[in-house]
Write an enzyme that holds these catalytic residues in place. Structure first.
Site, PDB file in Angstrom:
ATOM      1  N   ARG A  64      13.775  67.019  77.466  1.00  0.00           N
ATOM      2  CA  ARG A  64      12.908  67.145  78.638  1.00  0.00           C
ATOM      3  C   ARG A  64      12.896  65.827  79.407  1.00  0.00           C
ATOM      4  NH1 ARG A  64       8.397  66.784  77.056  1.00  0.00           N
ATOM      5  NH2 ARG A  64       8.756  66.780  74.826  1.00  0.00           N
ATOM      6  N   TYR A  76      18.480  72.073  80.402  1.00  0.00           N
ATOM      7  CA  TYR A  76      17.951  71.822  79.055  1.00  0.00           C
ATOM      8  C   TYR A  76      16.675  72.629  78.778  1.00  0.00           C
ATOM      9  CZ  TYR A  76      15.450  70.081  75.142  1.00  0.00           C
ATOM     10  OH  TYR A  76      14.728  70.061  73.978  1.00  0.00           O
ATOM     11  N   GLY A  77      16.579  73.183  77.607  1.00  0.00           N
ATOM     12  CA  GLY A  77      15.493  74.034  77.118  1.00  0.00           C
ATOM     13  C   GLY A  77      14.127  73.856  77.755  1.00  0.00           C
ATOM     14  N   LYS A  89       7.127  75.275  77.755  1.00  0.00           N
ATOM     15  CA  LYS A  89       6.211  74.172  78.055  1.00  0.00           C
ATOM     16  C   LYS A  89       5.602  74.309  79.452  1.00  0.00           C
ATOM     17  CE  LYS A  89       6.572  72.537  74.045  1.00  0.00           C
ATOM     18  NZ  LYS A  89       7.541  71.720  73.426  1.00  0.00           N
ATOM     19  N   HIS A  95      -0.343  72.416  72.099  1.00  0.00           N
ATOM     20  CA  HIS A  95       0.983  72.160  71.517  1.00  0.00           C
ATOM     21  C   HIS A  95       0.841  72.175  69.991  1.00  0.00           C
ATOM     22  CE1 HIS A  95       4.719  69.267  71.455  1.00  0.00           C
ATOM     23  NE2 HIS A  95       5.070  70.511  71.253  1.00  0.00           N
ATOM     24  N   SER A 114       6.301  66.090  69.878  1.00  0.00           N
ATOM     25  CA  SER A 114       7.647  66.640  69.764  1.00  0.00           C
ATOM     26  C   SER A 114       8.420  65.947  68.639  1.00  0.00           C
ATOM     27  CB  SER A 114       8.385  66.465  71.087  1.00  0.00           C
ATOM     28  OG  SER A 114       7.658  67.099  72.112  1.00  0.00           O
ATOM     29  N   CYS A 134       7.934  65.919  65.475  1.00  0.00           N
ATOM     30  CA  CYS A 134       7.107  65.289  64.441  1.00  0.00           C
ATOM     31  C   CYS A 134       6.717  66.250  63.332  1.00  0.00           C
ATOM     32  CB  CYS A 134       5.874  64.642  65.060  1.00  0.00           C
ATOM     33  SG  CYS A 134       6.274  63.176  66.008  1.00  0.00           S
ATOM     34  N   ASP A 151       5.111  76.045  67.701  1.00  0.00           N
ATOM     35  CA  ASP A 151       5.097  75.075  68.817  1.00  0.00           C
ATOM     36  C   ASP A 151       3.880  75.195  69.733  1.00  0.00           C
ATOM     37  OD1 ASP A 151       6.628  72.898  70.000  1.00  0.00           O
ATOM     38  OD2 ASP A 151       6.953  74.216  71.720  1.00  0.00           O
ATOM     39  N   SER A 197      19.502  68.158  69.293  1.00  0.00           N
ATOM     40  CA  SER A 197      20.182  69.458  69.357  1.00  0.00           C
ATOM     41  C   SER A 197      19.263  70.512  68.732  1.00  0.00           C
ATOM     42  CB  SER A 197      21.521  69.402  68.625  1.00  0.00           C
ATOM     43  OG  SER A 197      21.357  68.946  67.299  1.00  0.00           O
ATOM     44  N   ARG A 198      19.405  71.768  69.180  1.00  0.00           N
ATOM     45  CA  ARG A 198      18.394  72.776  68.824  1.00  0.00           C
ATOM     46  C   ARG A 198      19.004  74.126  68.494  1.00  0.00           C
ATOM     47  NH1 ARG A 198      12.650  71.310  69.659  1.00  0.00           N
ATOM     48  NH2 ARG A 198      12.764  69.120  70.254  1.00  0.00           N
ATOM     49  N   ARG A 251       3.459  60.340  64.126  1.00  0.00           N
ATOM     50  CA  ARG A 251       4.456  59.600  63.369  1.00  0.00           C
ATOM     51  C   ARG A 251       4.024  58.146  63.416  1.00  0.00           C
ATOM     52  NH1 ARG A 251      10.169  60.662  62.367  1.00  0.00           N
ATOM     53  NH2 ARG A 251      10.019  62.799  63.125  1.00  0.00           N
ATOM     54  N   ASN A 281       3.748  68.712  51.590  1.00  0.00           N
ATOM     55  CA  ASN A 281       2.609  68.629  52.510  1.00  0.00           C
ATOM     56  C   ASN A 281       1.563  69.699  52.210  1.00  0.00           C
ATOM     57  OD1 ASN A 281       3.741  66.448  53.835  1.00  0.00           O
ATOM     58  ND2 ASN A 281       4.803  67.728  55.344  1.00  0.00           N
TER      59      ASN A 281
HETATM   60  P1  GTP Z   1       9.422  70.019  68.622  1.00  0.00           P
HETATM   61  O1  GTP Z   1      10.200  71.281  68.495  1.00  0.00           O
HETATM   62  O2  GTP Z   1      10.144  68.964  69.387  1.00  0.00           O
HETATM   63  O3  GTP Z   1       8.049  70.226  69.164  1.00  0.00           O
HETATM   64  O4  GTP Z   1       9.362  69.355  67.148  1.00  0.00           O
HETATM   65  P2  GTP Z   1       8.548  69.718  65.823  1.00  0.00           P
HETATM   66  O5  GTP Z   1       7.208  69.091  65.879  1.00  0.00           O
HETATM   67  O6  GTP Z   1       8.606  71.166  65.559  1.00  0.00           O
HETATM   68  O7  GTP Z   1       9.360  68.912  64.694  1.00  0.00           O
HETATM   69  P3  GTP Z   1      10.328  69.434  63.518  1.00  0.00           P
HETATM   70  O8  GTP Z   1       9.594  70.240  62.494  1.00  0.00           O
HETATM   71  O9  GTP Z   1      11.523  70.041  64.118  1.00  0.00           O
HETATM   72  O10 GTP Z   1      10.719  68.064  62.809  1.00  0.00           O
HETATM   73  C1  GTP Z   1      11.346  67.037  63.514  1.00  0.00           C
HETATM   74  C2  GTP Z   1      11.918  66.010  62.569  1.00  0.00           C
HETATM   75  O11 GTP Z   1      10.922  65.538  61.671  1.00  0.00           O
HETATM   76  C3  GTP Z   1      13.040  66.544  61.713  1.00  0.00           C
HETATM   77  O12 GTP Z   1      14.057  65.575  61.668  1.00  0.00           O
HETATM   78  C4  GTP Z   1      12.417  66.708  60.362  1.00  0.00           C
HETATM   79  O13 GTP Z   1      13.370  66.562  59.333  1.00  0.00           O
HETATM   80  C5  GTP Z   1      11.370  65.614  60.330  1.00  0.00           C
HETATM   81  N1  GTP Z   1      10.218  65.974  59.462  1.00  0.00           N
HETATM   82  C6  GTP Z   1       9.498  67.113  59.507  1.00  0.00           C
HETATM   83  N2  GTP Z   1       8.544  67.145  58.553  1.00  0.00           N
HETATM   84  C7  GTP Z   1       8.655  65.977  57.881  1.00  0.00           C
HETATM   85  C8  GTP Z   1       7.938  65.393  56.781  1.00  0.00           C
HETATM   86  O14 GTP Z   1       7.010  65.962  56.221  1.00  0.00           O
HETATM   87  N3  GTP Z   1       8.342  64.144  56.391  1.00  0.00           N
HETATM   88  C9  GTP Z   1       9.376  63.489  56.993  1.00  0.00           C
HETATM   89  N4  GTP Z   1       9.694  62.275  56.552  1.00  0.00           N
HETATM   90  N5  GTP Z   1      10.073  64.013  58.032  1.00  0.00           N
HETATM   91  C10 GTP Z   1       9.723  65.227  58.468  1.00  0.00           C
HETATM   92  C1  SPV Z   2       9.355  69.673  72.513  1.00  0.00           C
HETATM   93  O1  SPV Z   2      10.012  68.750  73.005  1.00  0.00           O
HETATM   94  O2  SPV Z   2       8.132  69.566  72.219  1.00  0.00           O
HETATM   95  C2  SPV Z   2      10.018  70.950  72.198  1.00  0.00           C
HETATM   96  C3  SPV Z   2      11.341  71.176  72.744  1.00  0.00           C
HETATM   97  O3  SPV Z   2       9.425  71.819  71.563  1.00  0.00           O
HETATM   98  S1  SPV Z   2      11.246  71.667  74.402  1.00  0.00           S
HETATM   99  O4  SPV Z   2      11.056  73.107  74.453  1.00  0.00           O
HETATM  100  O5  SPV Z   2      12.485  71.295  75.009  1.00  0.00           O
HETATM  101  O6  SPV Z   2      10.118  71.045  75.056  1.00  0.00           O
HETATM  102 MN    MN Z   3       7.325  71.156  70.961  1.00  0.00          MN
END
Ligand code: GTP
Ligand code: SPV
Ligand code: MN
Length: 620
Positions: A92, A220-221, A229, A249, A271, A273, A300, A397-398, A429, A525
């Site tokens: 984004r 892009y997405g 979003k 979110h 995002s 995290c 999400d 990448s997604r 984070r 977790n």
């Molecule tokens: P968006 O789709 O961008 O909103 O991201 P999200 O919040 O859904 O994050 P996602 O679950 O895809 O995790 C993003 C990154 O964080 C990945 O590289 C995961 O491997 C890492 N991750 C997720 N959970 C944990 C955790 O409990 N510990 C650690 N160390 N890394 C984590």
């Molecule tokens: C984010 O960045 O929080 C995502 C991916 O979930 S996007 O849909 O591109 O915003």
């Molecule tokens: Mn998101």
């Protein structure tokens, strides 16, 4: 022959759609708007998306013929496609994202702002003739189950088949949406064109006063799947304030205990995290053996409303996942891996010559060679000038996959009433500062903790990675109005919930001096969620600290987890110096809101300051 086939298919598609169109809508407002936008963008033809499998097939063929999508190996990846975005268009673009309200103060200091007239004028220059020689697709979609009091209807016009195919996974799209809409003009108007994908002619514009989104110059997405979003957070947050609900979110998940009771929680992390990962987690063996289960409702976005029973209820307005690929493997997220085995679109991962894909920290060894996300040849061990490894898949990448393919999908995932929440969780984070988990003292304190959330920048955002930025409720890039008013709305909203969920803060990302994560995370977790749920039901002990309640000795179930007492100490350490610095950070962040900052937030700031000064800071 190929061309003839292509034309024939296109013709059949076209014919069907034009026949469909006559029946598809009598809605005058919609027809008029589509025709005005077509006059602006000048597409060669207009195709209405009816949501049928036949039409989807035609579109897939067309995308493959044009090279926009690559069909993956049918054996390994049935029904799956690969897509590469432009190399300057991989996340984004917050710097090109605007909230266009009549008054600048209504967008607030954390949003880019443009006057609506100026924004329309500027973007119209980029949209004019942008669809020449292309097809304009009309996508009617619903965010939320059809007919649910939560749901909102949108129409997206786009010149990208990739967008159409993604929207078909991520939203309820097609003919029945138009039937639901009827003659009403109450729908979000979304216009998207890739135009020439020029970053200097790229704008993501939101006009909340007109319930309109204009996105141009990106593929892009998050910039172009306008239901996500743009509608479900930026426009919806604006609407939700007027209508008395919350657009957040957040992931939504259910945790079933051995008696079969299911508690639902919603969690906001910025995002990349960990929302997708948490939403699908597999409980550690010790919990699984007792009968604990996790149910995925959403990964999400959550829309929250107060139910007639005085509890807070949540729906996931989406129908799919647009998840981060790197790091997804059988260890970290087996449910995600099972979800994406078929009918999935992969964007910007590594592609091999034989139609297979790969990403960093995924499954198996990297292939001997392949084509990287940026279209360049790649092989393992490739490094840049300074010796750093060059990734094959872009860090952002997604995959786009239907939620119903997820083994842990909740039977309640599309219940029009939603699910009732036991707890709300905020998190970020933070390699320092924030303990693994703490409970806030009240709704108002919880809102303060959400409002002061901060996180290190990830690949999902442009910016210096690792730098800590404030990201209130993980909504900094997504709040469609003045964030001070948003805090106010949260504070007020809490007063109206008879039985409000308790609010917690978590941090899976604390590191030691060597820079390693000290909490194993992922499935583990659940141990933290288990304490959260028991706390919410007054069934677990806690110790009071100046920042909130942390688990009392022995209350966090660590059975069969190899973790030293010293690490636990570190995980819960509250460093007075760090917190003084943090407090100063809160203050300077809030300063930008001036008088608009609600009193409740000021009160909580002073209360925290006092507690940090007066109460002894100890570790658990
Ligand atoms: P968006 O789709 O961008 O909103 O991201 P999200 O919040 O859904 O994050 P996602 O679950 O895809 O995790 C993003 C990154 O964080 C990945 O590289 C995961 O491997 C890492 N991750 C997720 N959970 C944990 C955790 O409990 N510990 C650690 N160390 N890394 C984590
Ligand atoms: C984010 O960045 O929080 C995502 C991916 O979930 S996007 O849909 O591109 O915003
Ligand atoms: Mn998101």
């Amino acid at each position: 022959m190929e061309t003839a086939k292509k034309h024939l298919l296109a013709h059949i598609g076209n014919l069907k759609i034009w026949i469909g169109r006559v029946k598809m809508t009598q809605n005058r407002a919609l027809q008029q708007w589509v025709s005005e936008m077509a006059q602006l963008c000048q597409p060669e033809r207009i195709v209405w998306i009816d949501g049928t499998a036949e039409q989807k097939k035609v579109l897939e063929e067309e995308a493959v013929a044009s090279g926009e999508m690559i069909r993956l190996d049918e054996q390994k990846w049935p029904g799956c496609f690969y897509h590469r975005t432009a190399t300057n268009d991989v996340a984004r673009t917050e710097q090109l994202t605007y909230i266009c309200t009549s008054k600048k103060e209504d967008a607030g200091p954390t949003n880019n702002w443009m006057k609506p007239a100026e924004a329309y004028r500027q973007a119209a220059l980029y949209f004019r003739g942008a669809m020449k020689g292309r097809t304009m697709y009309v996508i009617p979609f619903s965010m939320g189950p059809l007919g649910s009091p939560f749901s909102k209807i949108g129409i997206e016009l786009t010149d990208s088949i990739y967008v159409v195919l993604n929207m078909l996974i991520m939203t309820r799209a097609g003919r029945e949406i138009l039937e639901q809409l009827g003659e009403s003009d109450n729908f979000t108007r979304g216009l998207h064109s890739k135009a020439d994908l020029d970053p200097n002619r790229r704008l993501i514009l939101h006009f909340p006063e007109d319930n309109t989104i204009w996105s141009v110059g990106s593929g892009y997405g998050g910039n172009v799947l306008l239901g996500k979003k743009c509608l479900s957070l930026r426009i919806a947050s604006w609407l939700s304030r007027r209508e008395g609900w919350l657009a957040e979110h957040m992931l939504i998940m259910g945790i079933e205990d051995p008696t079969g009771k299911i508690d639902y929680i919603a969690a906001a992390f910025p995002s990349a995290c960990g929302k997708t990962n948490l939403a699908m987690l597999i409980p550690p063996e010790h919990f699984r053996a007792q009968g604990y289960k996790v149910w995925t409702v959403g990964d999400d976005i959550a829309w929250l409303r107060i139910g007639e029973d005085g509890r807070l209820w949540a729906i996931n307005p989406e129908t799919g996942f647009f998840g981060v690929a790197p790091g997804t493997n059988a260890q970290s997220n087996p449910n995600a891996l099972a979800t994406i085995r078929r009918n999935t679109i992969f964007t910007n991962v590594l592609l091999t010559e034989d139609g297979d894909i790969w990403w960093e920290d995924g499954e198996g060894e990297p292939p001997a060679s392949g084509i990287a996300w940026d279209g360049r040849p790649w092989k393992p061990g490739l490094t840049d000038d300074s010796g750093r490894p060059i990734p094959g898949a872009h860090p952002n990448s997604r995959f786009t996959a239907p939620i119903v393919q997820c083994p842990s999908v909740s039977p309640e995932w599309d219940n029009p009433r939603g699910v009732p929440l036991t707890a709300i969780v905020f998190g970020g984070r933070r390699s320092r500062l924030a303990p693994l988990v703490y409970e806030t003292f009240s709704w108002q304190h919880g809102v303060y903790v959400g409002a002061t959330m901060a996180s290190e920048i990830t690949a999902a955002q442009y910016g210096k990675q690792g730098q800590v930025r404030r990201d209130p409720m993980a909504m900094l890039p997504f709040c469609g109005y003045n964030m001070a008013d948003y805090f106010h709305h949260w504070l007020n909203f809490g007063k109206k919930i008879e039985k409000p969920p308790k609010i917690f803060h978590v941090n899976w990302f604390r590191k030691n001096e060597a820079g390693d994560f000290i909490w194993p995370g992922f499935g583990e977790n659940l141990r933290v969620l288990n304490w959260i749920i028991r706390r919410a039901h007054n069934q677990a002990g806690a110790v009071r600290t100046p920042i909130g309640f942390v688990p009392a000795e022995g209350e966090l179930d660590l059975t069969n987890l190899e973790i030293s007492g010293e690490t636990i100490e570190q995980l819960f350490a509250i460093d007075p110096k760090d917190w003084q610095k943090e407090l100063a950070g809160h203050s300077s962040f809030f300063a930008q809101f001036g008088d608009r900052l609600p009193q409740g937030i000021r009160d909580e700031y002073h209360a925290l300051k006092e507690r940090l000064a007066l109460e002894r800071i100890g570790t658990k």
